[in-house]
Design an enzyme around this catalytic site. Structure first.
Site, PDB file in Angstrom:
ATOM      1  CE1 TYR A  14      -3.223   2.954   0.740  1.00 34.68           C
ATOM      2  CE2 TYR A  14      -2.675   2.770   3.073  1.00 34.68           C
ATOM      3  CZ  TYR A  14      -3.342   3.418   2.041  1.00 34.68           C
ATOM      4  OH  TYR A  14      -4.118   4.512   2.318  1.00 34.68           O
ATOM      5  CB  SER A 126       4.182   3.074  13.424  1.00 31.84           C
ATOM      6  OG  SER A 126       2.914   3.145  13.999  1.00 31.84           O
ATOM      7  CE1 TYR A 151       3.318  -2.558  12.345  1.00 32.30           C
ATOM      8  CE2 TYR A 151       2.256  -1.271  14.059  1.00 32.30           C
ATOM      9  CZ  TYR A 151       2.786  -1.364  12.796  1.00 32.30           C
ATOM     10  OH  TYR A 151       2.806  -0.260  11.987  1.00 32.30           O
ATOM     11  CE  LYS A 155       6.411  -0.575  11.505  1.00 27.42           C
ATOM     12  NZ  LYS A 155       7.064  -0.670  10.197  1.00 27.42           N
ATOM     13  CG  LEU A 202     -12.404   4.115  10.690  1.00 25.66           C
ATOM     14  CD1 LEU A 202     -13.572   3.353  11.280  1.00 25.66           C
ATOM     15  CD2 LEU A 202     -12.168   5.421  11.458  1.00 25.66           C
ATOM     16  CB  ILE A 219     -18.232   3.272  15.975  1.00 22.76           C
ATOM     17  CG1 ILE A 219     -18.461   3.686  14.516  1.00 22.76           C
ATOM     18  CG2 ILE A 219     -17.473   4.343  16.757  1.00 22.76           C
ATOM     19  CD1 ILE A 219     -19.122   5.034  14.332  1.00 22.76           C
TER      20      ILE A 219
HETATM   21  N1  UFG Z   1     -12.096   1.671  14.421  1.00 21.95           N
HETATM   22  C1  UFG Z   1     -13.445   1.410  14.541  1.00 21.95           C
HETATM   23  N2  UFG Z   1     -13.967   0.372  13.818  1.00 21.95           N
HETATM   24  C2  UFG Z   1     -13.210  -0.402  13.000  1.00 21.95           C
HETATM   25  C3  UFG Z   1     -11.810  -0.123  12.883  1.00 21.95           C
HETATM   26  C4  UFG Z   1     -11.290   0.914  13.616  1.00 21.95           C
HETATM   27  O1  UFG Z   1     -14.163   2.090  15.273  1.00 21.95           O
HETATM   28  O2  UFG Z   1     -13.739  -1.344  12.387  1.00 21.95           O
HETATM   29  C5  UFG Z   1     -11.519   2.809  15.171  1.00 21.95           C
HETATM   30  C6  UFG Z   1     -10.448   2.397  16.152  1.00 21.95           C
HETATM   31  O3  UFG Z   1     -11.014   2.030  17.381  1.00 21.95           O
HETATM   32  C7  UFG Z   1      -9.616   3.665  16.227  1.00 21.95           C
HETATM   33  C8  UFG Z   1      -9.743   4.291  14.831  1.00 21.95           C
HETATM   34  O4  UFG Z   1     -10.911   3.678  14.265  1.00 21.95           O
HETATM   35  O5  UFG Z   1     -10.163   4.528  17.144  1.00 21.95           O
HETATM   36  C9  UFG Z   1      -8.573   4.025  13.938  1.00 21.95           C
HETATM   37  O6  UFG Z   1      -8.325   2.641  13.922  1.00 21.95           O
HETATM   38  P1  UFG Z   1      -7.351   1.941  12.856  1.00 21.95           P
HETATM   39  O7  UFG Z   1      -7.351   0.477  13.142  1.00 21.95           O
HETATM   40  O8  UFG Z   1      -7.681   2.380  11.490  1.00 21.95           O
HETATM   41  O9  UFG Z   1      -5.953   2.583  13.207  1.00 21.95           O
HETATM   42  P2  UFG Z   1      -5.149   2.565  14.605  1.00 21.95           P
HETATM   43  O10 UFG Z   1      -5.082   3.969  15.059  1.00 21.95           O
HETATM   44  O11 UFG Z   1      -5.633   1.575  15.554  1.00 21.95           O
HETATM   45  O12 UFG Z   1      -3.795   1.924  14.115  1.00 21.95           O
HETATM   46  C10 UFG Z   1      -2.972   2.574  13.233  1.00 21.95           C
HETATM   47  C11 UFG Z   1      -2.259   1.581  12.321  1.00 21.95           C
HETATM   48  C12 UFG Z   1      -1.277   0.752  13.080  1.00 21.95           C
HETATM   49  C13 UFG Z   1      -0.447   1.600  13.982  1.00 21.95           C
HETATM   50  C14 UFG Z   1      -1.327   2.438  14.865  1.00 21.95           C
HETATM   51  C15 UFG Z   1      -0.585   3.337  15.768  1.00 21.95           C
HETATM   52  O13 UFG Z   1      -3.180   0.704  11.708  1.00 21.95           O
HETATM   53  O14 UFG Z   1      -0.452   0.102  12.158  1.00 21.95           O
HETATM   54  O15 UFG Z   1      -2.114   3.266  14.027  1.00 21.95           O
HETATM   55  O16 UFG Z   1       0.301   4.083  15.045  1.00 21.95           O
HETATM   56  F1  UFG Z   1       0.323   0.844  14.788  1.00 21.95           F
END
Ligand code: UFG
Length: 340
Positions: A14, A126, A151, A155, A202, A219
């Site tokens: 990506y 990250s 993970y 990093k 997300l 959510i």
């Molecule tokens: N979320 C939802 N529903 C979903 C997926 C995510 O509500 O189905 C929320 C999560 O709770 C969070 C936000 O959306 O509040 C963002 O979640 P992501 O999974 O998209 O991203 P993260 O912030 O958890 O994680 C990202 C990267 C990781 C990295 C992390 C911290 O995916 O690789 O940021 O840097 F480690």
């Protein structure tokens, strides 16, 4: 003029694919290396279509030191950008050895050969290294907190590998870029995020729900101490994020680094809640998303966003694409994948 060559490990993924497009546009020769363990050739083909050329593609595993040595012996590589790593937070908790073995060994091999050949190294780090920050926004001097996943640990450890090698071997210079939440796709809709199985992140979950591949977006939590109760993140457009790599590589190759090892946050500096992101997605794409409030997800931090001013000052880079355009691009990409 002699064109510099950049090796992009994980270049079919990506982020790597978007970075390849921007490097090519800036006049660099790019060699893509990937073992296709977590992607297929869709993005590689998309990159070639966008740029109107075939990029050298080496199918290899960076955990194989001999293969890395061979690659560097057969090509004059001026800088390497290292993306080849596993990245699913949850899976890393279930399979720590898989993550440590792959993510650490591949980077050690890159450092070993970079030491032998004298090569600049750009490491994709990250925001996870900041954990749950004491104060916001985080800047590069903010404390790195213990990580809650292998993970995240990988990093932090790789950042330390790079710092220590740069300190010990003057022939290596290094930059670590700490990405916040990369989202969106190239405006051509020819490359984008291709999650395997059920998306963990997300935006792919949103687009797959909107297209009908998933029934309902959950959510995770609406009882956080934020204005609307959902988590805050710093969502950074993938093309903006790709462009900062060009600035960083150019800084290394032109000898403009102020220190032999530098770290930059890569984000917008603007926090957005999960609900705000969902509402904006609906608005700009003219659709209604099926979503529900679900319990909090283990390991999620409440809020994290960055102070991106160091990257602006030192690299001359600033995020510029609007969240509306980014969320439109994510939707266009999903529609293209579905043939709609
Ligand atoms: N979320 C939802 N529903 C979903 C997926 C995510 O509500 O189905 C929320 C999560 O709770 C969070 C936000 O959306 O509040 C963002 O979640 P992501 O999974 O998209 O991203 P993260 O912030 O958890 O994680 C990202 C990267 C990781 C990295 C992390 C911290 O995916 O690789 O940021 O840097 F480690």
């Amino acid at each position: 003029m002699d064109r510099k060559t950049v090796l992009v490990s994980g270049g079919a993924g990506y982020i790597g694919s978007h970075v390849t497009v921007e490097l090519n546009e800036a006049g660099y020769e790019v060699i893509i290396a990937d073992n296709f363990s977590n992607c297929d050739k869709t993005n590689y083909n998309g990159v070639c279509a966008i740029c109107g050329k075939q990029f050298p593609l080496i199918e290899m595993d960076f955990c194989d030191l001999n293969a890395v040595r061979k690659l560097f012996s057969e090509n004059k590589i001026d800088a390497v950008i290292h993306f080849a790593a596993f990245k699913a937070v949850g899976e890393s908790v279930a399979e720590p050895l898989k993550y440590y073995t792959n993510n650490l060994n591949s980077f050690l091999n890159i450092l070993q050969v970079s030491k032998e050949k004298g090569c600049n190294v750009l490491f994709s780090s990250s925001a996870t290294v900041y954990g749950e920050p004491d104060s916001l926004p985080v800047n590069e001097k903010s404390e790195r907190k213990p990580c809650t996943s292998p993970y995240g640990n990988s990093k932090q450890i790789c950042e330390d590998f790079l710092r220590d090698c740069v300190n010990a071997y003057p022939q290596i210079k290094g930059i670590a870029l700490r990405y916040f939440n990369p989202i969106g796709a190239h405006p051509s809709a020819l490359i984008g995020e291709l999650p395997r199985g059920v998306p963990q992140n997300l935006v792919p979950y949103i687009t797959q729900t909107a297209i009908g591949k998933r029934e309902c977006l959950s959510i995770f939590g609406n009882d956080y101490p934020t204005e609307d109760g959902t988590c805050l993140r710093d969502y950074i457009d993938i093309v903006d994020l790709a462009k900062v790599h060009v600035c960083a590589v150019s800084r290394m190759l032109k000898g403009e680094m102020k220190q032999p090892y530098e770290i930059f946050n890569v984000g917008t500096g603007r926090p957005l809640s999960v609900l705000e992101l969902v509402t904006t997605f609906e608005k700009v794409n003219g659709l209604k998303l099926n979503y529900k409030i679900a319990p909090r997800r283990d390991g999620d931090v409440c809020a994290v966003w960055c102070d991106p001013s160091l990257a602006e000052k030192e690299l001359g880079w600033k995020a510029s694409r609007s969240i509306e355009d980014t969320l439109r691009s994510a939707w266009q990409w999903e529609r293209r994948l579905a043939g709609k």
